[in-house]
Design an enzyme around this catalytic site. Structure first.
Site, PDB file in Angstrom:
ATOM      1  N   LYS A  44       0.810  -1.222   0.000  1.00  0.00           N
ATOM      2  CA  LYS A  44       0.000   0.000   0.000  1.00  0.00           C
ATOM      3  C   LYS A  44       0.843   1.272   0.000  1.00  0.00           C
ATOM      4  O   LYS A  44       0.366   2.336  -0.398  1.00  0.00           O
ATOM      5  CB  LYS A  44      -0.941   0.006   1.202  1.00  0.00           C
ATOM      6  CG  LYS A  44      -2.094  -0.966   1.069  1.00  0.00           C
ATOM      7  CD  LYS A  44      -3.025  -0.541  -0.048  1.00  0.00           C
ATOM      8  CE  LYS A  44      -4.312  -1.336  -0.021  1.00  0.00           C
ATOM      9  NZ  LYS A  44      -5.269  -0.858  -1.031  1.00  0.00           N
ATOM     10  N   SER A 264      -3.331 -12.741   2.062  1.00  0.00           N
ATOM     11  CA  SER A 264      -3.527 -12.476   0.633  1.00  0.00           C
ATOM     12  C   SER A 264      -2.357 -13.031  -0.173  1.00  0.00           C
ATOM     13  O   SER A 264      -2.554 -13.558  -1.275  1.00  0.00           O
ATOM     14  CB  SER A 264      -3.717 -10.979   0.370  1.00  0.00           C
ATOM     15  OG  SER A 264      -2.578 -10.247   0.775  1.00  0.00           O
TER      16      SER A 264
END
Lengths: 306, 111
Positions: A44, A264
């Protein structure tokens, strides 16, 4: 502090090769970008740094607070970079974000607005949009779901890095790329970049179960789900379902190989192995978005070792 | 038997016809969840594992206390208690806005 060295440390992450794919697809090679080495601990950082830079260059903040929703990793990036750059940050985060995430966001001094975990992440997203609409004098809404800086960070960064790192190994783009859809930034940006280099790259989206879900990934299966504005669905060639149990089993396996990653990442590697077998891919690339340390408090690692 | 309420997270409301709360009568957390499963078939498989314990990344809260830190499924409940089923992941889930958004099998997006 001088934020330049911190921002310069974002991206250019290592590419690791995972030999375990040959257990299911003997001809295949799997390469993955290790995104936990970013200063904020996740992929991110890339999108948030780009969106913040764009906002500062355009001068849109005008003394207001930067506002966005996040399930945690983007929130950490916003809080960290906001602190470094002197930009006040407000984040709308569901109350079931892991304790590690909430503690770090607070440590960086960002304002947290916690929403009811029973109402899910999309509720936090709608709450951020409502705050931005009702208080335009107080907030500038960064909106990672519709901010083009998000996918461009992956087009210019993650995707371009993959091509240059894979060139000496494969001579070009991989047969397939696996990612998920959270905001759609990674799969749209990397997918577009890879397909420009090689039109027939197969772009695969890992799609989680709806419950309990996989941190950072949207199921995207049901009518009424929020579909991110920046997601280019035409870039996705195939959607492959993956369960939390499959993702966790792969995380434990990767830990035994020295890679301590979040669910993930486990989901993407699991799907990469599946599609290599299904399509006979010789090369698959993916990303490992964050670190397993961010999930200690969830009990994820308190299980029998596989 | 105590009268309690079980709060349902958005991704599971397809099993409860959109209801965000289900009232049940029970003496323990385990009994309450079993009653939920009787009222709304299919929901318990998403919440509990084969041993009848909360699945990984699923938390059951009695008030503000995680039942894992209490007496698990044997934790007693009292009149007026609120039990909440909360995923231990914050991101990626979706908003139901009612049962219409839930795919019961969770597989209709499969390629």
């Amino acid at each position: 502090m001088d934020a330049v060295p911190l921002i310069a440390a974002i991206g250019n992450t290592p590419l690791v090769e995972l030999a375990l794919i040959r257990e299911v697809a003997p001809r295949a090679r799997l390469f993955a970008k290790l995104e936990s080495v970013n200063p904020g601990g996740s992929i991110k950082d890339r999108a948030v740094a780009r969106m913040l830079r764009d906002a500062l260059v355009r001068g849109v903040l005008g003394g207001r607070r930067l506002l966005d929703s996040s399930s945690g990793n983007a929130g950490i990036s916003y809080a960290m970079l906001g602190a470094a750059l002197g930009v006040p940050v407000t984040l709308v985060v569901p109350g079931n974000a892991s304790a590690e995430r909430l503690d770090r966001i607070r440590a960086h001094g960002a304002e947290l607005i916690i929403t009811d975990p029973l109402e899910g992440y999309d509720f936090a997203l709608r709450e951020a949009a409502r705050l931005a609409r009702d208080h335009p004098e107080r907030y500038w809404y960064c909106d990672q779901y519709s901010n083009p800086g998000n996918w461009r960070a992956h087009y210019d960064g993650t995707g371009a890095e993959l091509l240059s790192q894979l060139a000496p190994l494969l001579g070009g783009a991989p047969d397939a790329f696996v990612a998920g859809v959270g905001t759609g930034g990674t799969i749209t940006g990397v997918g577009r970049r890879l397909k420009e280099a090689r039109r027939d790259v197969r772009v695969v989206a890992a799609i989680p179960d709806t419950f309990p879900g996989i941190e950072g990934l949207k199921p995207l299966g049901a009518p009424g789900d929020i579909v991110p504005a920046i997601l280019d669905e035409t870039v996705i060639d195939e959607r492959v379902a993956v369960s939390m149990d499959d993702a966790l089993a792969m995380c434990r396996r990767l830990a035994r190989e020295g890679l301590f990653v979040g669910p993930s990442a486990g989901a993407f590697v699991h799907v990469a192995c599946q599609i290599a077998l299904r399509h006979g891919c010789a090369s698959v690339a993916t990303v490992l978005p964050d670190t397993g340390e961010r999930y200690i408090s969830t009990g994820m690692w308190q299980v029998r070792q596989a | 038997m105590s009268h309690i309420v079980i709060r349902i997270p958005t991704p599971l409301r397809g099993h409860t016809a959109g209801a965000d709360e289900v009232p049940v009568e029970a003496r323990s957390v385990g009994e309450a969840l079993a009653r939920l499963g009787e009222l709304h078939p299919g929901i318990l498989e998403r919440v509990l594992d084969g041993d009848g314990q909360p699945r990984q990344f699923v938390n059951i809260f009695l008030g503000s206390g995680n039942v894992r830190a209490l007496d698990g499924m044997n934790t007693p409940v009292r009149d007026g208690d609120v039990l909440a089923i909360i995923p231990a992941v914050a991101g990626g889930g979706h908003e139901s806005g009612g049962c219409k958004t839930e795919s019961p099998s969770g597989t209709d997006y499969r390629a």
